[in-house]
Design an enzyme around this catalytic site. Structure first.
Site, PDB file in Angstrom:
ATOM      1  CG  ASP A  88       1.290   1.587 -10.079  1.00 21.68           C
ATOM      2  OD1 ASP A  88       1.143   0.418  -9.664  1.00 21.68           O
ATOM      3  OD2 ASP A  88       2.399   2.158 -10.063  1.00 21.68           O
ATOM      4  CD  GLU A 153       5.824  -2.871  -8.913  1.00 20.14           C
ATOM      5  OE1 GLU A 153       6.839  -3.562  -8.739  1.00 20.14           O
ATOM      6  OE2 GLU A 153       5.539  -2.380 -10.022  1.00 20.14           O
TER       7      GLU A 153
HETATM    8  N1  BES Z   1       5.905  -6.841 -12.407  1.00 22.71           N
HETATM    9  C1  BES Z   1       7.140  -6.128 -12.370  1.00 22.71           C
HETATM   10  C2  BES Z   1       8.242  -6.902 -11.687  1.00 22.71           C
HETATM   11  C3  BES Z   1       8.839  -8.022 -12.480  1.00 22.71           C
HETATM   12  C4  BES Z   1       9.226  -7.833 -13.791  1.00 22.71           C
HETATM   13  C5  BES Z   1       9.046  -9.232 -11.893  1.00 22.71           C
HETATM   14  C6  BES Z   1       9.791  -8.872 -14.509  1.00 22.71           C
HETATM   15  C7  BES Z   1       9.606 -10.258 -12.600  1.00 22.71           C
HETATM   16  C8  BES Z   1       9.986 -10.087 -13.908  1.00 22.71           C
HETATM   17  C9  BES Z   1       6.938  -4.804 -11.659  1.00 22.71           C
HETATM   18  O1  BES Z   1       5.736  -4.179 -12.000  1.00 22.71           O
HETATM   19  C10 BES Z   1       8.043  -3.859 -12.043  1.00 22.71           C
HETATM   20  O2  BES Z   1       8.095  -3.459 -13.173  1.00 22.71           O
HETATM   21  N2  BES Z   1       8.885  -3.515 -11.082  1.00 22.71           N
HETATM   22  C11 BES Z   1       9.881  -2.492 -11.251  1.00 22.71           C
HETATM   23  C12 BES Z   1      10.226  -2.018  -9.872  1.00 22.71           C
HETATM   24  C13 BES Z   1      10.846  -0.664  -9.802  1.00 22.71           C
HETATM   25  C14 BES Z   1      10.011   0.415 -10.409  1.00 22.71           C
HETATM   26  C15 BES Z   1      11.175  -0.329  -8.360  1.00 22.71           C
HETATM   27  C16 BES Z   1      11.092  -3.064 -11.958  1.00 22.71           C
HETATM   28  O3  BES Z   1      11.425  -4.243 -11.805  1.00 22.71           O
HETATM   29  O4  BES Z   1      11.715  -2.304 -12.704  1.00 22.71           O
HETATM   30 MN    MN Z   2       4.147  -5.460 -11.960  1.00 24.48          MN
HETATM   31 MN    MN Z   3       6.054  -3.173 -13.978  1.00 25.58          MN
END
Ligand code: BES
Ligand code: MN
Ligand code: MN
Length: 454
Positions: A88, A153
Protein backbone atom coordinates in the site's frame (compact mmCIF):
# COMPACT_ATOMS: atom_id res chain seq x y z
CA UNK A 1 26.25 -17.11 -6.87
CA UNK A 2 27.69 -16.80 -10.37
CA UNK A 3 24.56 -17.91 -12.19
CA UNK A 4 22.42 -15.83 -9.86
CA UNK A 5 24.40 -12.68 -10.59
CA UNK A 6 24.35 -13.42 -14.32
CA UNK A 7 20.60 -13.82 -14.17
CA UNK A 8 20.24 -10.46 -12.44
CA UNK A 9 22.47 -8.76 -14.98
CA UNK A 10 20.52 -10.19 -17.89
CA UNK A 11 17.07 -9.47 -16.50
CA UNK A 12 17.49 -5.94 -15.11
CA UNK A 13 15.45 -4.33 -17.95
CA UNK A 14 12.50 -6.66 -17.27
CA UNK A 15 12.80 -6.10 -13.50
CA UNK A 16 12.42 -2.40 -14.15
CA UNK A 17 9.36 -2.95 -16.37
CA UNK A 18 7.76 -5.05 -13.65
CA UNK A 19 8.49 -2.38 -11.07
CA UNK A 20 6.68 0.10 -13.34
CA UNK A 21 3.64 -2.21 -13.55
CA UNK A 22 3.60 -2.43 -9.75
CA UNK A 23 3.86 1.36 -9.46
CA UNK A 24 0.97 1.95 -11.88
CA UNK A 25 -1.52 0.51 -9.39
CA UNK A 26 -2.85 3.31 -7.14
CA UNK A 27 -2.98 1.22 -3.96
CA UNK A 28 -3.72 4.06 -1.54
CA UNK A 29 -4.82 2.20 1.58
CA UNK A 30 -6.44 5.18 3.30
CA UNK A 31 -8.69 6.07 0.37
CA UNK A 32 -12.13 4.46 0.11
CA UNK A 33 -12.17 5.33 -3.60
CA UNK A 34 -9.14 3.11 -4.15
CA UNK A 35 -10.40 -0.06 -2.44
CA UNK A 36 -10.53 -1.94 -5.75
CA UNK A 37 -7.01 -0.80 -6.69
CA UNK A 38 -5.64 -2.00 -3.37
CA UNK A 39 -7.23 -5.39 -3.99
CA UNK A 40 -5.84 -5.45 -7.53
CA UNK A 41 -2.42 -4.70 -6.10
CA UNK A 42 -2.69 -7.64 -3.69
CA UNK A 43 -3.38 -9.85 -6.71
CA UNK A 44 -0.43 -8.35 -8.55
CA UNK A 45 1.83 -9.28 -5.62
CA UNK A 46 0.37 -12.80 -5.45
CA UNK A 47 0.97 -13.23 -9.21
CA UNK A 48 4.56 -12.05 -8.75
CA UNK A 49 5.07 -14.58 -5.97
CA UNK A 50 3.81 -17.38 -8.24
CA UNK A 51 5.94 -16.20 -11.15
CA UNK A 52 9.15 -16.07 -9.14
CA UNK A 53 8.58 -19.68 -8.07
CA UNK A 54 6.92 -19.70 -4.66
CA UNK A 55 5.47 -23.16 -3.97
CA UNK A 56 2.45 -21.86 -2.11
CA UNK A 57 0.76 -18.49 -2.45
CA UNK A 58 -2.28 -17.26 -0.61
CA UNK A 59 -4.24 -14.03 -0.24
CA UNK A 60 -5.66 -13.69 3.26
CA UNK A 61 -8.63 -11.35 3.50
CA UNK A 62 -8.83 -9.16 6.62
CA UNK A 63 -11.50 -6.73 7.76
CA UNK A 64 -9.33 -4.15 5.97
CA UNK A 65 -6.96 -4.84 3.10
CA UNK A 66 -5.69 -8.33 2.22
CA UNK A 67 -2.41 -9.84 3.39
CA UNK A 68 -0.41 -11.68 0.72
CA UNK A 69 1.62 -14.74 1.71
CA UNK A 70 3.98 -16.98 -0.24
CA UNK A 71 6.57 -19.60 0.63
CA UNK A 72 9.34 -21.74 -0.79
CA UNK A 73 10.55 -24.33 1.69
CA UNK A 74 12.86 -26.49 -0.39
CA UNK A 75 16.13 -25.90 1.46
CA UNK A 76 16.12 -28.71 3.99
CA UNK A 77 18.14 -28.10 7.13
CA UNK A 78 18.65 -24.44 6.24
CA UNK A 79 17.28 -21.40 8.07
CA UNK A 80 14.05 -19.69 7.05
CA UNK A 81 13.89 -16.00 6.18
CA UNK A 82 10.53 -14.26 6.58
CA UNK A 83 10.34 -11.23 4.30
CA UNK A 84 7.96 -8.43 5.32
CA UNK A 85 6.93 -5.45 3.22
CA UNK A 86 3.89 -3.42 2.24
CA UNK A 87 2.17 -2.91 -1.12
CA UNK A 88 0.00 0.00 0.00
CA UNK A 89 1.03 3.61 -0.53
CA UNK A 90 0.31 7.06 0.87
CA UNK A 91 -2.18 9.51 -0.71
CA UNK A 92 -0.80 11.74 -3.47
CA UNK A 93 -2.09 15.19 -2.59
CA UNK A 94 -1.08 17.95 -3.23
CA UNK A 95 -1.33 16.63 -6.78
CA UNK A 96 -0.39 19.91 -8.49
CA UNK A 97 3.14 19.70 -7.07
CA UNK A 98 3.99 16.50 -8.97
CA UNK A 99 6.13 16.96 -12.08
CA UNK A 100 4.81 13.73 -13.61
CA UNK A 101 1.60 11.95 -12.57
CA UNK A 102 2.07 9.87 -9.37
CA UNK A 103 0.91 6.61 -10.95
CA UNK A 104 2.66 7.09 -14.28
CA UNK A 105 6.19 5.95 -13.37
CA UNK A 106 8.67 8.18 -15.16
CA UNK A 107 12.46 8.01 -15.25
CA UNK A 108 14.48 11.23 -14.98
CA UNK A 109 18.21 11.36 -14.20
CA UNK A 110 18.48 7.73 -13.14
CA UNK A 111 15.57 7.98 -10.75
CA UNK A 112 12.07 6.56 -11.12
CA UNK A 113 9.33 8.94 -10.01
CA UNK A 114 6.06 7.50 -8.72
CA UNK A 115 4.09 7.21 -5.48
CA UNK A 116 5.39 4.09 -3.70
CA UNK A 117 8.71 3.95 -5.57
CA UNK A 118 10.77 4.41 -2.39
CA UNK A 119 8.04 3.45 0.11
CA UNK A 120 7.76 0.54 -0.31
CA UNK A 121 7.11 -0.99 -3.74
CA UNK A 122 10.63 -0.53 -5.11
CA UNK A 123 12.12 -2.21 -2.08
CA UNK A 124 9.55 -5.04 -2.12
CA UNK A 125 10.29 -5.62 -5.82
CA UNK A 126 14.02 -5.66 -5.13
CA UNK A 127 13.59 -8.62 -2.76
CA UNK A 128 11.13 -10.44 -5.03
CA UNK A 129 13.79 -10.22 -7.75
CA UNK A 130 16.57 -11.24 -5.36
CA UNK A 131 14.64 -14.45 -4.66
CA UNK A 132 13.65 -14.95 -8.30
CA UNK A 133 17.27 -14.76 -9.36
CA UNK A 134 18.17 -17.70 -7.12
CA UNK A 135 15.17 -19.79 -8.13
CA UNK A 136 15.41 -19.13 -11.87
CA UNK A 137 19.16 -18.62 -12.16
CA UNK A 138 20.30 -21.46 -9.93
CA UNK A 139 17.15 -23.56 -9.73
CA UNK A 140 16.98 -23.30 -5.95
CA UNK A 141 17.31 -21.00 -2.98
CA UNK A 142 20.08 -21.45 -0.40
CA UNK A 143 17.57 -20.92 2.44
CA UNK A 144 13.82 -21.27 2.96
CA UNK A 145 11.80 -18.14 2.28
CA UNK A 146 8.40 -16.85 3.37
CA UNK A 147 6.84 -13.62 2.10
CA UNK A 148 4.37 -11.57 4.15
CA UNK A 149 3.29 -8.46 2.25
CA UNK A 150 0.51 -6.35 3.69
CA UNK A 151 -1.74 -3.58 2.39
CA UNK A 152 -2.29 -1.55 5.57
CA UNK A 153 1.13 -0.39 6.75
CA UNK A 154 0.47 3.23 5.85
CA UNK A 155 -2.71 3.19 7.93
CA UNK A 156 -1.21 1.61 11.03
CA UNK A 157 -1.24 -2.16 10.28
CA UNK A 158 -4.50 -2.51 12.23
CA UNK A 159 -5.15 -6.14 11.23
CA UNK A 160 -1.60 -7.43 11.07
CA UNK A 161 -0.94 -7.98 14.78
CA UNK A 162 -3.94 -10.31 15.06
CA UNK A 163 -2.83 -12.13 11.89
CA UNK A 164 0.68 -12.66 13.24
CA UNK A 165 -0.68 -13.86 16.59
CA UNK A 166 -3.02 -16.37 14.94
CA UNK A 167 -0.54 -17.64 12.31
CA UNK A 168 2.53 -18.30 14.41
CA UNK A 169 3.14 -21.72 12.88
CA UNK A 170 2.79 -20.39 9.32
CA UNK A 171 5.22 -17.55 10.04
CA UNK A 172 7.79 -19.64 11.87
CA UNK A 173 11.24 -18.47 10.75
CA UNK A 174 14.75 -17.64 11.93
CA UNK A 175 14.73 -13.95 11.09
CA UNK A 176 12.68 -11.25 9.39
CA UNK A 177 14.03 -9.33 6.40
CA UNK A 178 12.60 -5.87 5.76
CA UNK A 179 13.52 -3.24 3.17
CA UNK A 180 11.46 -0.21 4.17
CA UNK A 181 14.02 2.27 5.53
CA UNK A 182 16.37 4.76 3.90
CA UNK A 183 20.14 4.67 3.58
CA UNK A 184 21.97 7.15 5.78
CA UNK A 185 23.28 8.92 2.70
CA UNK A 186 23.86 8.31 -0.99
CA UNK A 187 26.53 5.66 -1.49
CA UNK A 188 26.30 4.56 2.13
CA UNK A 189 24.45 1.25 2.54
CA UNK A 190 22.76 1.22 5.94
CA UNK A 191 21.33 -1.35 8.27
CA UNK A 192 18.73 0.00 10.64
CA UNK A 193 18.54 -1.44 14.16
CA UNK A 194 16.02 0.88 15.80
CA UNK A 195 12.67 2.48 14.99
CA UNK A 196 10.44 4.85 16.92
CA UNK A 197 6.91 3.98 17.97
CA UNK A 198 3.80 6.06 17.49
CA UNK A 199 0.55 7.16 19.09
CA UNK A 200 -1.88 9.28 17.11
CA UNK A 201 -4.88 11.38 18.19
CA UNK A 202 -7.54 13.61 16.81
CA UNK A 203 -8.94 16.21 19.19
CA UNK A 204 -12.09 18.20 18.52
CA UNK A 205 -13.06 21.33 20.42
CA UNK A 206 -16.62 22.55 20.26
CA UNK A 207 -17.63 25.99 21.49
CA UNK A 208 -21.14 26.97 20.43
CA UNK A 209 -23.90 25.12 18.59
CA UNK A 210 -23.26 27.04 15.36
CA UNK A 211 -20.77 29.47 13.79
CA UNK A 212 -21.45 33.02 15.02
CA UNK A 213 -21.21 36.55 13.63
CA UNK A 214 -18.03 37.78 15.28
CA UNK A 215 -19.40 41.30 15.60
CA UNK A 216 -22.69 40.37 17.23
CA UNK A 217 -21.19 37.82 19.59
CA UNK A 218 -17.41 38.37 19.68
CA UNK A 219 -16.22 39.09 23.20
CA UNK A 220 -18.76 36.95 24.99
CA UNK A 221 -17.83 33.41 23.97
CA UNK A 222 -14.65 31.47 23.52
CA UNK A 223 -13.18 31.05 20.07
CA UNK A 224 -12.38 27.32 19.66
CA UNK A 225 -9.43 28.19 17.39
CA UNK A 226 -7.99 30.25 20.20
CA UNK A 227 -8.62 27.59 22.83
CA UNK A 228 -7.01 24.98 20.56
CA UNK A 229 -3.97 27.16 19.91
CA UNK A 230 -3.49 27.72 23.66
CA UNK A 231 -3.94 24.05 24.43
CA UNK A 232 -1.46 22.95 21.75
CA UNK A 233 1.17 25.53 22.56
CA UNK A 234 1.17 24.42 26.19
CA UNK A 235 2.17 20.86 25.18
CA UNK A 236 5.80 21.83 24.51
CA UNK A 237 8.02 24.37 26.23
CA UNK A 238 10.63 26.75 24.79
CA UNK A 239 13.30 24.06 25.10
CA UNK A 240 11.30 21.61 22.99
CA UNK A 241 10.38 19.48 26.03
CA UNK A 242 6.97 17.88 26.09
CA UNK A 243 5.07 19.07 29.16
CA UNK A 244 2.74 16.11 29.68
CA UNK A 245 3.47 14.88 33.23
CA UNK A 246 5.16 11.47 33.20
CA UNK A 247 5.84 11.55 29.45
CA UNK A 248 9.58 10.97 29.81
CA UNK A 249 9.42 8.57 32.78
CA UNK A 250 10.28 5.42 30.83
CA UNK A 251 12.71 6.94 28.31
CA UNK A 252 16.10 5.26 28.60
CA UNK A 253 19.33 7.24 28.33
CA UNK A 254 21.60 6.35 25.43
CA UNK A 255 24.63 4.27 26.33
CA UNK A 256 28.01 5.98 26.11
CA UNK A 257 29.00 3.36 23.57
CA UNK A 258 26.09 4.13 21.27
CA UNK A 259 26.65 7.87 21.66
CA UNK A 260 30.20 7.32 20.51
CA UNK A 261 29.08 5.24 17.50
CA UNK A 262 26.54 7.87 16.60
CA UNK A 263 29.06 10.70 16.68
CA UNK A 264 31.24 8.79 14.22
CA UNK A 265 28.58 8.83 11.48
CA UNK A 266 29.20 11.31 8.66
CA UNK A 267 26.47 13.80 9.55
CA UNK A 268 26.72 17.49 8.71
CA UNK A 269 24.07 19.37 10.65
CA UNK A 270 24.40 22.52 8.53
CA UNK A 271 23.94 20.53 5.34
CA UNK A 272 20.96 18.87 6.95
CA UNK A 273 19.44 22.24 7.86
CA UNK A 274 19.85 23.72 4.39
CA UNK A 275 18.59 20.53 2.70
CA UNK A 276 15.35 21.01 4.64
CA UNK A 277 15.14 24.72 3.91
CA UNK A 278 14.76 25.46 7.62
CA UNK A 279 15.90 28.96 8.77
CA UNK A 280 17.01 27.45 12.10
CA UNK A 281 16.62 23.98 13.52
CA UNK A 282 14.40 23.47 16.55
CA UNK A 283 14.45 20.46 18.82
CA UNK A 284 14.78 19.25 22.36
CA UNK A 285 17.60 21.15 24.00
CA UNK A 286 20.69 19.20 24.99
CA UNK A 287 20.52 16.63 22.19
CA UNK A 288 22.09 16.47 18.74
CA UNK A 289 19.83 16.30 15.67
CA UNK A 290 20.44 12.57 15.23
CA UNK A 291 19.68 11.95 18.89
CA UNK A 292 16.50 13.99 18.52
CA UNK A 293 15.35 11.83 15.61
CA UNK A 294 16.52 8.42 16.77
CA UNK A 295 16.49 8.21 20.54
CA UNK A 296 14.23 11.01 21.83
CA UNK A 297 10.44 11.02 21.69
CA UNK A 298 8.61 13.94 20.12
CA UNK A 299 5.14 15.43 19.75
CA UNK A 300 3.87 16.90 16.49
CA UNK A 301 0.74 18.66 15.32
CA UNK A 302 0.10 16.95 11.99
CA UNK A 303 -2.89 19.04 11.02
CA UNK A 304 -5.08 21.91 12.19
CA UNK A 305 -8.49 22.92 11.03
CA UNK A 306 -10.99 25.51 12.19
CA UNK A 307 -12.93 28.52 10.96
CA UNK A 308 -12.80 30.32 7.65
CA UNK A 309 -9.95 29.50 5.25
CA UNK A 310 -11.61 30.49 1.96
CA UNK A 311 -10.98 33.52 -0.22
CA UNK A 312 -11.22 36.99 1.26
CA UNK A 313 -12.30 37.82 4.79
CA UNK A 314 -15.20 36.43 6.77
CA UNK A 315 -16.04 37.72 10.21
CA UNK A 316 -16.95 34.60 12.07
CA UNK A 317 -16.41 32.76 15.32
CA UNK A 318 -16.18 29.11 14.35
CA UNK A 319 -18.25 26.60 16.29
CA UNK A 320 -15.42 24.09 16.36
CA UNK A 321 -11.74 23.44 15.79
CA UNK A 322 -9.80 20.23 15.22
CA UNK A 323 -6.20 19.05 15.49
CA UNK A 324 -4.37 15.84 14.59
CA UNK A 325 -1.60 15.25 17.09
CA UNK A 326 0.91 12.42 17.17
CA UNK A 327 3.84 11.38 19.31
CA UNK A 328 6.87 9.39 18.22
CA UNK A 329 7.98 7.09 20.99
CA UNK A 330 11.25 5.43 21.87
CA UNK A 331 12.00 1.95 23.22
CA UNK A 332 10.59 1.21 26.68
CA UNK A 333 7.77 3.75 26.28
CA UNK A 334 4.43 1.94 26.25
CA UNK A 335 2.06 3.37 23.60
CA UNK A 336 -1.01 2.56 25.73
CA UNK A 337 0.44 4.28 28.76
CA UNK A 338 1.50 7.35 26.78
CA UNK A 339 -1.90 7.52 25.11
CA UNK A 340 -3.55 7.50 28.57
CA UNK A 341 -1.19 10.21 29.80
CA UNK A 342 -1.94 12.36 26.77
CA UNK A 343 -5.70 11.89 26.94
CA UNK A 344 -5.91 12.60 30.67
CA UNK A 345 -3.65 15.62 30.37
CA UNK A 346 -5.58 17.16 27.49
CA UNK A 347 -8.87 16.59 29.32
CA UNK A 348 -7.40 18.24 32.41
CA UNK A 349 -6.13 21.35 30.63
CA UNK A 350 -9.02 21.91 28.22
CA UNK A 351 -10.87 25.06 29.34
CA UNK A 352 -14.50 24.72 30.55
CA UNK A 353 -15.56 27.02 27.69
CA UNK A 354 -15.34 24.18 25.16
CA UNK A 355 -16.41 20.57 24.99
CA UNK A 356 -13.58 18.31 24.06
CA UNK A 357 -13.59 14.98 22.28
CA UNK A 358 -10.46 12.87 22.03
CA UNK A 359 -10.14 10.10 19.43
CA UNK A 360 -7.30 7.56 19.51
CA UNK A 361 -5.99 6.44 16.15
CA UNK A 362 -3.18 4.12 15.06
CA UNK A 363 -0.12 3.34 17.07
CA UNK A 364 2.75 0.98 17.61
CA UNK A 365 5.72 0.25 19.79
CA UNK A 366 9.28 1.41 19.21
CA UNK A 367 11.97 -1.19 18.58
CA UNK A 368 15.71 -1.53 19.02
CA UNK A 369 17.93 -4.58 18.56
CA UNK A 370 21.52 -5.61 19.15
CA UNK A 371 23.59 -5.51 15.95
CA UNK A 372 25.72 -8.56 16.68
CA UNK A 373 22.98 -11.01 15.64
CA UNK A 374 24.23 -13.42 12.92
CA UNK A 375 21.40 -12.37 10.55
CA UNK A 376 22.45 -8.73 10.83
CA UNK A 377 26.05 -9.69 10.21
CA UNK A 378 24.92 -11.65 7.12
CA UNK A 379 23.13 -8.53 5.89
CA UNK A 380 26.26 -6.50 6.47
CA UNK A 381 28.36 -8.86 4.33
CA UNK A 382 25.68 -8.92 1.62
CA UNK A 383 25.52 -5.12 1.39
CA UNK A 384 29.31 -4.90 1.27
CA UNK A 385 29.36 -7.34 -1.64
CA UNK A 386 26.63 -5.50 -3.54
CA UNK A 387 27.70 -1.89 -2.96
CA UNK A 388 31.43 -2.34 -2.45
CA UNK A 389 31.22 -0.57 0.86
CA UNK A 390 30.79 -1.62 4.49
CA UNK A 391 27.33 -0.58 5.69
CA UNK A 392 26.78 1.77 8.61
CA UNK A 393 24.43 0.90 11.45
CA UNK A 394 21.72 3.44 12.05
CA UNK A 395 18.48 3.97 13.90
CA UNK A 396 15.50 5.71 12.33
CA UNK A 397 12.81 8.09 13.48
CA UNK A 398 9.97 6.50 11.49
CA UNK A 399 7.80 3.59 12.54
CA UNK A 400 7.02 0.11 11.24
CA UNK A 401 4.60 -1.12 13.90
CA UNK A 402 4.85 -4.85 13.16
CA UNK A 403 8.60 -5.02 13.85
CA UNK A 404 7.99 -4.96 17.61
CA UNK A 405 5.28 -7.59 17.13
CA UNK A 406 7.72 -9.87 15.30
CA UNK A 407 10.06 -9.55 18.27
CA UNK A 408 7.44 -9.88 21.03
CA UNK A 409 5.08 -12.48 19.55
CA UNK A 410 7.32 -14.54 17.26
CA UNK A 411 10.59 -13.93 19.10
CA UNK A 412 12.22 -13.00 15.80
CA UNK A 413 15.06 -10.58 15.08
CA UNK A 414 14.43 -8.19 12.18
CA UNK A 415 17.06 -7.17 9.65
CA UNK A 416 16.31 -3.81 8.05
CA UNK A 417 18.23 -3.56 4.76
CA UNK A 418 16.83 -0.44 3.15
CA UNK A 419 17.99 1.20 -0.07
CA UNK A 420 15.82 4.31 -0.11
CA UNK A 421 17.47 7.71 0.22
CA UNK A 422 16.55 10.38 2.77
CA UNK A 423 15.67 12.85 -0.02
CA UNK A 424 13.42 10.54 -2.03
CA UNK A 425 10.23 12.31 -0.93
CA UNK A 426 8.47 9.43 0.77
CA UNK A 427 4.90 10.54 1.65
CA UNK A 428 5.49 13.77 -0.33
CA UNK A 429 5.05 14.95 -3.94
CA UNK A 430 7.61 13.63 -6.47
CA UNK A 431 8.49 10.45 -4.58
CA UNK A 432 11.33 8.71 -6.40
CA UNK A 433 13.78 5.84 -6.20
CA UNK A 434 17.38 5.78 -7.35
CA UNK A 435 17.72 3.07 -10.00
CA UNK A 436 21.37 2.37 -9.17
CA UNK A 437 20.24 1.52 -5.64
CA UNK A 438 17.31 -0.56 -6.91
CA UNK A 439 19.58 -2.59 -9.16
CA UNK A 440 22.36 -3.05 -6.64
CA UNK A 441 19.73 -3.71 -3.99
CA UNK A 442 18.61 -6.76 -5.96
CA UNK A 443 22.21 -8.00 -5.88
CA UNK A 444 22.35 -7.26 -2.14
CA UNK A 445 19.12 -9.13 -1.54
CA UNK A 446 20.41 -12.16 -3.47
CA UNK A 447 23.66 -12.10 -1.47
CA UNK A 448 21.71 -11.91 1.78
CA UNK A 449 19.92 -15.20 1.12
CA UNK A 450 23.28 -16.76 0.26
CA UNK A 451 24.94 -15.37 3.38
CA UNK A 452 22.09 -16.70 5.54
CA UNK A 453 22.80 -20.30 4.48
CA UNK A 454 24.69 -22.42 7.02
N1 BES B 1 8.67 3.10 5.56
C1 BES B 1 8.03 3.88 6.57
C2 BES B 1 8.73 3.80 7.90
C3 BES B 1 10.00 4.58 8.02
C4 BES B 1 10.06 5.89 7.60
C5 BES B 1 11.10 4.01 8.58
C6 BES B 1 11.24 6.61 7.73
C7 BES B 1 12.26 4.71 8.71
C8 BES B 1 12.34 6.02 8.29
C9 BES B 1 6.59 3.42 6.72
O1 BES B 1 5.97 3.14 5.50
C10 BES B 1 5.79 4.51 7.37
O2 BES B 1 5.59 5.53 6.77
N2 BES B 1 5.32 4.25 8.59
C11 BES B 1 4.40 5.12 9.26
C12 BES B 1 3.71 4.27 10.29
C13 BES B 1 2.40 4.79 10.77
C14 BES B 1 1.40 5.01 9.68
C15 BES B 1 1.84 3.86 11.82
C16 BES B 1 5.15 6.27 9.91
O3 BES B 1 6.30 6.12 10.34
O4 BES B 1 4.56 7.35 9.97
MN1 MN C 1 7.14 2.00 4.27
MN1 MN D 1 5.35 5.10 4.61
Amino acid sequence: MERVLEYIEKNQPRFLEELKDFLRIPSISSSSENQKDVRRCAHYVADQLRQIGMQQVEIFPTSGHPIVYGEWLGAQGQPTVLFYGHYDVQPVDPLNLWTSAPFDPTIRNGEIYARGSADDKGQVMMNLKGVESHLKGEGRLPVNVKFLIEGEEEVGSANLDAFVASHQELLKADCVLISDTPMFDRGLPSICYGLRGLVYFQIDLKGTKSDLHSGSFGGTVVNPNFALAQLISSLKDQDGRITIPGFYDDVLPMSAEEKEELSRLPFDVEKYRTSLGAPVLFGEKGYSALEQIWVRPTLEVNGLCGGYIGEGAKTVIPAQAMAKISMRLVPNQDPEKIADLFENHVKRIAPPTVSLSVTRMQGGKAWVAPIDHPAIQAASRAFEKAFGKRPVFVREGGSIPVVATFADVLGLPSVLMGIGLPDENAHAPNEKLDLYNFQHGIVGSAHFFQEMAR
